[in-house]
Design a protein around this motif. Structure first.
Motif, PDB file in Angstrom:
ATOM      1  N   ASP A 249      46.303  20.983  79.796  1.00 39.67           N
ATOM      2  CA  ASP A 249      47.259  21.441  78.793  1.00 39.67           C
ATOM      3  C   ASP A 249      48.504  21.894  79.541  1.00 39.67           C
ATOM      4  OD1 ASP A 249      45.470  21.097  76.606  1.00 39.67           O
ATOM      5  OD2 ASP A 249      44.502  22.988  77.132  1.00 39.67           O
TER       6      ASP A 249
ATOM      7  N   ARG B 130      52.913  22.928  79.196  1.00 34.53           N
ATOM      8  CA  ARG B 130      54.091  23.264  78.387  1.00 34.53           C
ATOM      9  C   ARG B 130      55.308  23.198  79.304  1.00 34.53           C
ATOM     10  NH1 ARG B 130      55.075  27.091  73.689  1.00 34.53           N
ATOM     11  NH2 ARG B 130      52.806  27.026  73.613  1.00 34.53           N
TER      12      ARG B 130
ATOM     13  N   ALA C 275      60.160  24.675  76.477  1.00 36.71           N
ATOM     14  CA  ALA C 275      59.616  24.006  75.290  1.00 36.71           C
ATOM     15  C   ALA C 275      58.846  24.994  74.430  1.00 36.71           C
ATOM     16  CB  ALA C 275      58.701  22.858  75.705  1.00 36.71           C
ATOM     17  N   ASP C 276      58.739  24.683  73.155  1.00 36.25           N
ATOM     18  CA  ASP C 276      57.964  25.540  72.261  1.00 36.25           C
ATOM     19  C   ASP C 276      56.653  24.878  71.862  1.00 36.25           C
ATOM     20  OD1 ASP C 276      58.991  23.552  70.677  1.00 36.25           O
ATOM     21  OD2 ASP C 276      59.915  24.885  69.208  1.00 36.25           O
ATOM     22  N   ARG C 277      56.293  23.809  72.556  1.00 34.22           N
ATOM     23  CA  ARG C 277      55.077  23.060  72.243  1.00 34.22           C
ATOM     24  C   ARG C 277      54.258  22.827  73.509  1.00 34.22           C
ATOM     25  NH1 ARG C 277      54.839  16.834  70.166  1.00 34.22           N
ATOM     26  NH2 ARG C 277      52.587  16.685  70.249  1.00 34.22           N
ATOM     27  N   THR C 278      52.932  22.877  73.364  1.00 30.73           N
ATOM     28  CA  THR C 278      52.022  22.557  74.459  1.00 30.73           C
ATOM     29  C   THR C 278      51.459  21.168  74.219  1.00 30.73           C
ATOM     30  OG1 THR C 278      51.433  24.872  74.785  1.00 30.73           O
ATOM     31  CG2 THR C 278      49.882  23.246  75.628  1.00 30.73           C
ATOM     32  N   TYR C 279      51.379  20.383  75.283  1.00 27.82           N
ATOM     33  CA  TYR C 279      50.862  19.019  75.226  1.00 27.82           C
ATOM     34  C   TYR C 279      49.536  18.956  75.972  1.00 27.82           C
ATOM     35  CZ  TYR C 279      55.686  18.035  73.969  1.00 27.82           C
ATOM     36  OH  TYR C 279      56.909  18.035  73.358  1.00 27.82           O
ATOM     37  N   THR C 280      48.738  17.941  75.673  1.00 28.62           N
ATOM     38  CA  THR C 280      47.459  17.755  76.351  1.00 28.62           C
ATOM     39  C   THR C 280      47.416  16.359  76.961  1.00 28.62           C
ATOM     40  OG1 THR C 280      46.343  19.246  74.826  1.00 28.62           O
ATOM     41  CG2 THR C 280      44.951  17.725  76.061  1.00 28.62           C
TER      42      THR C 280
END
Length: 98
Positions: free
Chosen positions: A77, A79, A83-88
């Protein structure tokens, strides 16, 4: 230099993030990340990433143990900075010793 232990049954995950700008260029981006790797019986190892900065490059290294011909799954995970979003990111790969 980075305190990574080498060995026949050790591997390194190397991750980097690049932002593609509107002018067509790319720039390295820092990020916060955490990850794990699992074997086929779901035994889990936490990936402990260390940030490396060399000139304009930014990348993240984590070492882990494995056995020859072992299938490992990875889940990270992350970020990007600002950014205001976490990616996987997920990957399954078979590993071999030399």
């Amino acid at each position: 230099t980075y305190g990574i232990v080498r060995g026949d049954q050790r591997a390194i995950v190397n991750l980097a993030l690049r932002e593609h700008l509107e002018d067509g260029s790319q720039v390295a981006r820092a990020m916060k990340l955490q990850g794990i790797t699992r074997d086929l019986i779901q035994k889990e190892q936490v990936l402990e990433f260390q940030e490396v900065r060399e000139g304009p490059a930014i990348y993240y290294l984590a070492d882990f143990k494995f056995i020859n011909e072992e299938w490992r799954s990875f889940k990270v995970d992350f970020r990007p900075e600002g950014a205001d979003r976490t990616y996987t990111f997920e990957l399954k790969h078979q590993l071999y010793t030399d």
